[in-house]
Enzyme design. Structure first.
Site, short mmCIF file in Angstrom:
data_model
loop_
_atom_site.label_atom_id
_atom_site.label_comp_id
_atom_site.label_asym_id
_atom_site.label_seq_id
_atom_site.Cartn_x
_atom_site.Cartn_y
_atom_site.Cartn_z
CG ASN A 1 -13.22 10.58 -3.80
OD1 ASN A 1 -14.26 11.23 -3.75
ND2 ASN A 1 -12.16 10.98 -4.49
CB CYS B 1 -0.89 0.00 1.24
SG CYS B 1 -1.74 1.56 1.53
O1 LIG Z 1 2.25 7.15 -4.25
C1 LIG Z 1 1.18 7.74 -4.31
C2 LIG Z 1 -0.08 7.00 -4.45
C3 LIG Z 1 -1.33 7.78 -4.49
N1 LIG Z 1 -1.21 9.19 -4.42
C4 LIG Z 1 -2.42 10.00 -4.44
O2 LIG Z 1 -3.31 9.53 -3.47
C5 LIG Z 1 -4.63 9.89 -3.85
C6 LIG Z 1 -5.59 8.75 -3.47
O3 LIG Z 1 -6.86 9.32 -3.38
P1 LIG Z 1 -8.13 8.66 -4.16
O4 LIG Z 1 -8.18 7.22 -3.72
O5 LIG Z 1 -9.33 9.48 -3.68
O6 LIG Z 1 -7.83 8.79 -5.64
C7 LIG Z 1 -4.64 10.13 -5.37
O7 LIG Z 1 -5.06 11.47 -5.63
C8 LIG Z 1 -3.19 9.90 -5.78
O8 LIG Z 1 -2.74 10.90 -6.68
C9 LIG Z 1 0.02 9.84 -4.30
O9 LIG Z 1 0.06 11.06 -4.22
N2 LIG Z 1 1.17 9.09 -4.25
#
Ligand SMILES: O=C1CCN([C@@H]2O[C@H](COP(=O)(O)O)[C@@H](O)[C@H]2O)C(=O)N1
Length: 341
Positions: free
Chosen positions: A146, A46
């Protein structure tokens, strides 16, 4: 046209849309199929879990509370050149902002109704701190969550986001205008009047605490849509005092537990807070409030779609808001998985 975040104007619907062409490369960990009921408390793959690497190679600290990091694939960027096009058919303007991800707790498997009131209070404090800090630079600070793969959540680790922007987005602009109109006509904030009337009526109340009231609004569009209202005058998130924040944690835990108990599942939704835009002094017409927009209709897998008539004419619903409120009110405010523990 622009290759940085910018807004485009739709003259037919008097609405704007934010376009972020650079976001197409963000990773997808959302589970397309049925998610198992209780995910593990730690997932080595994760991107949001403590100590794990994110897609950029940056590592999360071994955090034990709420963890906030700047979105690696932000939909808004800070240093954007000011540009605009005034073509009557192809209007556009650049906009700047910041996006942050808020991990509610280190536990990969615990959503809001499974957190303690103290843990939810820590999320509330983080919402208030981020609003206060970002509100010093940006006009709008949109806090949201979300939840669930059905809502396009790209990572199941319980988290929310905050997108701060130099413009006032459409939803906030419309509500601002409506609330100002009510205040001009009646001299009182619309949503404070609503909280008083709904508490007296009771038929659309889902959760009631000393300082907060969750209702299925009279005009709800989604089957189990709710509106979380303060029962006291307050314009923005950072204005909440300690007692109001503690009570908000109680209300959030009760509301999300009722949602999960309805179909014995982790109830998907998009939720978010609306507060007075920052940098505007005349906010007397404003009441801070939160919207919950859940898609489920009849079971953990049957959802409503806003299509056809809803897209071309107006929203339509069969289940009345009063019946939906009655169904939620009859649920326990302790999540099914936390009962008899
Ligand atoms: O390594 C990561 C994974 C996800 N993210 C960010 O986490 C956010 C997860 O939110 P959502 O599940 O609502 O999309 C998503 O906008 C994604 O861009 C990061 O910034 N870095």
């Amino acid at each position: 046209m622009f290759d940085t975040p910018h807004r485009r104007y739709n003259p037919l619907k008097d609405e704007w849309i934010l376009v972020s062409p650079q976001r197409l490369s963000r990773p997808w960990q959302g589970d397309e199929g049925e998610t198992e009921e209780q995910p593990p408390s730690y997932d080595p793959e994760c991107y949001l879990c403590p100590g794990n690497g994110r897609i950029t190679g940056e590592h999360n600290p071994d955090y034990d509370g709420v963890f906030v990091f700047k979105n690696d694939f932000a939909a808004l960027m800070e240093d954007v050149p000011v540009e605009q096009s005034d073509d009557p058919l192809f209007r556009a303007e650049t906009t700047s902002g910041e996006c942050h991800v808020i991990c509610f707790s280190p536990d990969h498997g615990k959503s809001m109704p499974q957190l303690s009131r103290e843990q939810i209070r820590a999320v509330v404090d983080t919402w208030c701190e981020l609003s206060e800090r970002l509100g010093q630079t940006y006009a709008s600070v949109q806090i949201f969550e979300n939840k669930g793969a059905m809502m396009g959540c790209s990572n199941p680790h319980p988290h929310g986001q905050v997108w701060a922007a130099s413009h006032v987005p459409d939803e906030l602009r419309r509500e601002n205008d409506s609330m100002r109109g009510h205040f001009v006509n009646f001299g009182t904030p619309m949503l404070l009047d609503l909280a008083k009337r709904e508490a007296e009526l009771g038929e659309r109340v889902v959760v009631q605490t000393d300082h907060w009231l969750a209702i299925v609004p009279y005009w709800a569009e989604w089957p189990f849509e709710t509106l979380l209202l303060p029962r006291f005058p307050v314009q923005r998130m950072p204005d909440l005092n300690a007692e109001q924040r503690d009570d908000l944690a109680v209300a959030l835990r009760a509301l999300t537990a009722r949602y999960d108990n309805l179909f014995q599942c982790s109830f998907p939704y998009s939720m978010g807070w609306h507060g007075a835009p920052f940098g505007e002094d005349d906010a007397a017409h404003w009441q801070l409030h939160a919207h919950f927009y859940p898609p489920l209709l009849r079971s953990a897998t049957i959802r409503k779609f806003m299509v056809g008539y809803e897209m071309l004419a107006e929203a339509q619903r069969d289940l009345t808001p009063e019946k939906a409120a009655d169904m939620l009110r009859s649920m326990s405010d302790t999540r099914f998985s936390e009962q008899n523990r």
